[in-house]
Design a protein around this motif. Structure first.
Motif, PDB file in Angstrom:
ATOM      1  N   GLN A 125       0.831  -1.211   0.000  1.00 54.65           N
ATOM      2  CA  GLN A 125       0.000   0.000   0.000  1.00 54.65           C
ATOM      3  C   GLN A 125       0.861   1.254   0.000  1.00 54.65           C
ATOM      4  O   GLN A 125       0.572   2.213  -0.725  1.00 54.65           O
ATOM      5  CB  GLN A 125      -0.921  -0.004   1.214  1.00 54.65           C
ATOM      6  CG  GLN A 125      -1.849   1.203   1.269  1.00 54.65           C
ATOM      7  CD  GLN A 125      -2.910   1.051   2.334  1.00 54.65           C
ATOM      8  OE1 GLN A 125      -3.916   0.383   2.121  1.00 54.65           O
ATOM      9  NE2 GLN A 125      -2.694   1.661   3.480  1.00 54.65           N
ATOM     10  N   THR A 126       1.940   1.247   0.783  1.00 55.89           N
ATOM     11  CA  THR A 126       2.839   2.403   0.819  1.00 55.89           C
ATOM     12  C   THR A 126       3.478   2.635  -0.545  1.00 55.89           C
ATOM     13  O   THR A 126       3.528   3.774  -1.046  1.00 55.89           O
ATOM     14  CB  THR A 126       3.935   2.188   1.881  1.00 55.89           C
ATOM     15  OG1 THR A 126       3.328   2.066   3.172  1.00 55.89           O
ATOM     16  CG2 THR A 126       4.913   3.358   1.898  1.00 55.89           C
ATOM     17  N   LYS A 127       3.963   1.564  -1.172  1.00 59.06           N
ATOM     18  CA  LYS A 127       4.565   1.687  -2.504  1.00 59.06           C
ATOM     19  C   LYS A 127       3.545   2.202  -3.521  1.00 59.06           C
ATOM     20  O   LYS A 127       3.861   3.041  -4.378  1.00 59.06           O
ATOM     21  CB  LYS A 127       5.109   0.327  -2.964  1.00 59.06           C
ATOM     22  CG  LYS A 127       6.357  -0.131  -2.232  1.00 59.06           C
ATOM     23  CD  LYS A 127       6.819  -1.488  -2.780  1.00 59.06           C
ATOM     24  CE  LYS A 127       8.085  -1.967  -2.102  1.00 59.06           C
ATOM     25  NZ  LYS A 127       8.508  -3.294  -2.626  1.00 59.06           N
ATOM     26  N   PHE A 128       2.320   1.683  -3.432  1.00 55.86           N
ATOM     27  CA  PHE A 128       1.277   2.076  -4.368  1.00 55.86           C
ATOM     28  C   PHE A 128       0.957   3.565  -4.224  1.00 55.86           C
ATOM     29  O   PHE A 128       0.891   4.292  -5.216  1.00 55.86           O
ATOM     30  CB  PHE A 128       0.021   1.232  -4.124  1.00 55.86           C
ATOM     31  CG  PHE A 128      -1.120   1.552  -5.044  1.00 55.86           C
ATOM     32  CD1 PHE A 128      -1.202   0.977  -6.303  1.00 55.86           C
ATOM     33  CD2 PHE A 128      -2.110   2.451  -4.659  1.00 55.86           C
ATOM     34  CE1 PHE A 128      -2.246   1.285  -7.159  1.00 55.86           C
ATOM     35  CE2 PHE A 128      -3.162   2.762  -5.501  1.00 55.86           C
ATOM     36  CZ  PHE A 128      -3.225   2.171  -6.761  1.00 55.86           C
ATOM     37  N   LEU A 129       0.768   4.023  -3.003  1.00 56.32           N
ATOM     38  CA  LEU A 129       0.428   5.425  -2.773  1.00 56.32           C
ATOM     39  C   LEU A 129       1.569   6.343  -3.202  1.00 56.32           C
ATOM     40  O   LEU A 129       1.331   7.424  -3.755  1.00 56.32           O
ATOM     41  CB  LEU A 129       0.089   5.648  -1.301  1.00 56.32           C
ATOM     42  CG  LEU A 129      -1.200   4.994  -0.810  1.00 56.32           C
ATOM     43  CD1 LEU A 129      -1.357   5.175   0.702  1.00 56.32           C
ATOM     44  CD2 LEU A 129      -2.420   5.564  -1.528  1.00 56.32           C
ATOM     45  N   ASN A 130       2.814   5.913  -2.973  1.00 58.66           N
ATOM     46  CA  ASN A 130       3.961   6.736  -3.363  1.00 58.66           C
ATOM     47  C   ASN A 130       4.108   6.841  -4.877  1.00 58.66           C
ATOM     48  O   ASN A 130       4.682   7.811  -5.385  1.00 58.66           O
ATOM     49  CB  ASN A 130       5.253   6.172  -2.763  1.00 58.66           C
ATOM     50  CG  ASN A 130       5.339   6.386  -1.267  1.00 58.66           C
ATOM     51  OD1 ASN A 130       4.672   7.251  -0.713  1.00 58.66           O
ATOM     52  ND2 ASN A 130       6.168   5.596  -0.595  1.00 58.66           N
ATOM     53  N   ALA A 131       3.598   5.839  -5.591  1.00 62.36           N
ATOM     54  CA  ALA A 131       3.738   5.827  -7.058  1.00 62.36           C
ATOM     55  C   ALA A 131       2.638   6.617  -7.759  1.00 62.36           C
ATOM     56  O   ALA A 131       2.729   6.866  -8.960  1.00 62.36           O
ATOM     57  CB  ALA A 131       3.738   4.391  -7.570  1.00 62.36           C
ATOM     58  N   LEU A 132       1.615   7.024  -7.035  1.00 67.32           N
ATOM     59  CA  LEU A 132       0.501   7.733  -7.664  1.00 67.32           C
ATOM     60  C   LEU A 132       0.978   9.035  -8.300  1.00 67.32           C
ATOM     61  O   LEU A 132       1.740   9.797  -7.705  1.00 67.32           O
ATOM     62  CB  LEU A 132      -0.584   8.048  -6.632  1.00 67.32           C
ATOM     63  CG  LEU A 132      -1.424   6.857  -6.197  1.00 67.32           C
ATOM     64  CD1 LEU A 132      -2.180   7.181  -4.917  1.00 67.32           C
ATOM     65  CD2 LEU A 132      -2.392   6.462  -7.305  1.00 67.32           C
ATOM     66  N   GLY A 133       0.528   9.270  -9.533  1.00 66.49           N
ATOM     67  CA  GLY A 133       0.908  10.480 -10.242  1.00 66.49           C
ATOM     68  C   GLY A 133       2.233  10.381 -10.959  1.00 66.49           C
ATOM     69  O   GLY A 133       2.646  11.319 -11.639  1.00 66.49           O
ATOM     70  N   THR A 134       2.933   9.242 -10.828  1.00 71.62           N
ATOM     71  CA  THR A 134       4.215   9.060 -11.514  1.00 71.62           C
ATOM     72  C   THR A 134       3.979   8.852 -13.004  1.00 71.62           C
ATOM     73  O   THR A 134       3.173   8.009 -13.391  1.00 71.62           O
ATOM     74  CB  THR A 134       4.966   7.837 -10.947  1.00 71.62           C
ATOM     75  OG1 THR A 134       5.164   8.029  -9.547  1.00 71.62           O
ATOM     76  CG2 THR A 134       6.313   7.660 -11.627  1.00 71.62           C
TER      77      THR A 134
END
Length: 362
Positions: free
Chosen positions: A163-172
């Motif tokens: 979940q942390t990786k997914f949220l950090n990748a948003l907008g990339t």
């Protein structure tokens, strides 16, 4: 009882699904049309998307009969009478069930797992039951099949790390061309969409239907239209609120439609200045997963998995199946019990899982 102004979108979706269904029905027997419209407008009042799926399943069934069943060989689907259906046995249906596992059509290969095979048989069985009720047929061969009862697969939510990786990748951005577009227009929108899923557990169809007047930023809740037309008020936490506020302030004004557009009131908008579509939202989630996670992990990420992640977090924080069923909009709590009876990867609910109204400060 809260009200919503999402009806215009729901009406448009209904028209779209019915138009697609009618196109399929042009090549099917007339009794299929009567059956599907009975499902749509009768006592069950099934959702248009559901009846459209039924139409697709029936279309596939009659295609199979035309290419593989001796009783219907080379007979156009439209000409397959109820009398011909009456001649089909449970062996014929079992043959269709096996064919569904791996078949070719129009130059493409399709595969179905046991759950998909059984669902497609269920559509045919529902048609048979209708024809029996109307005294066209006396036997439903689908009901004679000896299915090994399918067990519900346990819900597997995103782990904390995923979940942390997914949220950090948003907008990339996925490539150079998309970098400026995402930075200027869509990054904040995509973040708001993902946080809404993870913070409310709503369905993707419910998310795209939200209008601006269905959102209360002060008391932090949405008013959404559930499956079956039920109106429900669902709350969200501060992290969802912050993501929505950033989108509404910095991103949405840049992609606003004309004020006289029917999509002008939609909460989430596309670069085409229209209400964002279900397919576009699904692509956002899939693309983000491919950036954030390994190929094997990303393969299984979808809007529905984000909904399942919310459900497991809520269950972890409340230990109440009844609450999970209510917030997720399950009409039958037994569905929730079966799905969440052996949840995996449960972690403590994060701050943005909030299902209760804020209490007034004294």
């Amino acid at each position: 009882m809260p009200t919503t102004n999402a009806e215009s979108y729901e009406y448009q979706e209904r028209k779209r699904c019915i138009a697609k269904m009618d196109k399929i029905l042009e090549n099917l027997p007339e009794y299929c049309s009567r059956f599907l419209y009975h499902q749509l407008n009768g006592a069950k009042k099934l959702q248009p998307r559901t009846t459209l799926a039924y139409a697709g399943d029936l279309n596939l069934f009659f295609y199979f009969l035309a290419i593989a069943n001796p009783a219907c060989k080379d007979i156009p689907a439209k000409d397959v009478s109820a009398d011909i259906l009456a001649k089909l046995s449970v062996d014929d249906i079992e043959e269709y069930y096996e064919w569904l596992a791996d078949y070719e059509r129009d130059g493409k290969t399709y595969t179905n797992g046991a759950a998909s095979q059984k669902r497609k048989i269920a559509s045919v069985s529902a048609m048979y039951r209708y024809l029996m009720q109307k005294h066209y047929l006396k036997v439903n061969p689908c009901a004679l099949m000896d299915f090994t009862r399918l067990s519900y697969k346990p819900i597997i939510a995103l782990t904390d790390n995923q979940q942390t990786k997914f949220l950090n990748a948003l907008g990339t951005p996925t490539n150079d061309k998309s970098e400026k577009i995402k930075e200027k227009y869509t990054a904040l929108r995509d973040i708001a969409i993902a946080y809404t899923f993870l913070g409310t557990g709503m369905r993707v169809s419910e998310l795209v239907a939200i209008n601006m007047e269905d959102l209360d930023m002060d008391d932090r809740y949405f008013i959404i239209t559930r499956k079956g037309g039920k109106i429900q008020q669902i709350y969200f936490g501060k992290e969802v609120s912050d993501a929505l506020q950033a989108y509404l302030t910095e991103s949405r004004p840049k992609i606003m439609p004309d004020q006289d557009s029917p999509d002008a009131t939609a909460l989430f908008l596309s670069l085409q200045h229209r209400r964002i579509s279900v397919r576009q939202v699904e692509n956002i989630i899939k693309d983000t997963a491919r950036i954030a996670l390994s190929p094997s992990e990303a393969e299984h990420i979808s809007c529905h998995k984000l909904r399942s992640t919310f459900g497991t977090r809520l269950l972890a924080g409340s230990d109440s199946i009844a609450l999970v069923a209510e917030v997720l909009g399950h009409t039958d709590i037994s569905t929730t019990k079966k799905r969440y009876s052996a949840v995996q990867n449960i972690a403590q609910a994060p701050d943005f899982v909030d299902v209760m109204p804020k209490k007034e400060e004294k």
